[in-house]
Design an enzyme around this catalytic site. Structure first.
Site: not given
Length: 155
Positions: A8, A11, A13-15, A123
């Site tokens: 993401c 690195n 939040c999402r990933s 995001d």
């Protein structure tokens, strides 16, 4: 060993959420000896920072274990090392290409390409909606794991 790198922007939040969700699914399917996961960023903005409190809170709420994590950036070498490089949105895919070069080995996908409704994962840094991000990440990880089990004959 199948190696997956979730990507993401920062690195945090999402990933890492995808990394922890997928690792939990892999453990529940007893596939730890077959699949390894990690995560990275396309930007340098958050390098060295821990997981965002929204992701951490959502993982705790869902009972998903987290490993110690500090944000890192994807490198050209990662393209050679990983079998699948999974971005969260189209901007991630574009930036993966800027860092790693052409996807000549067809390793780069968006996570929700493995779902019934391919789309970007928004995001939560901007939306604040970690519940929706979790729902989308979970959907993508379920589809990806199902794909890997079939594609690599893991059963």
């Amino acid at each position: 060993m199948i190696k997956i790198l979730f990507i993401c922007h920062g690195n945090i939040c999402r990933s890492p959420m995808a990394e922890f969700v997928m690792r939990d699914m892999i453990r529940k399917q007893n596939l730890q000896d077959n699949i390894k996961v990690a995560s990275a960023a396309t930007s340098r903005e958050e390098i060295g920072n821990p997981v965002h409190y929204g992701t951490k809170s959502k993982m705790e709420q869902m009972g998903i274990p987290m490993a110690p994590h500090r944000a890192v950036q994807i490198t050209k070498r990662d393209y050679k090392e990983y079998d699948y490089i999974i971005g969260m949105e189209q901007w991630n895919i574009r930036n993966i290409g800027r860092i790693c070069g052409k996807d000549t080995d067809h390793k780069v996908y968006k996570l929700l390409d493995f779902s019934k409704e391919p789309r970007d994962i928004s995001d939560p840094w901007y939306t604040g909606d970690f519940d929706l991000t979790y729902k989308d990440v979970k959907e993508g990880c379920e589809g990806l794991l199902e794909f890997l089990i079939k594609e690599h004959h893991l059963r």
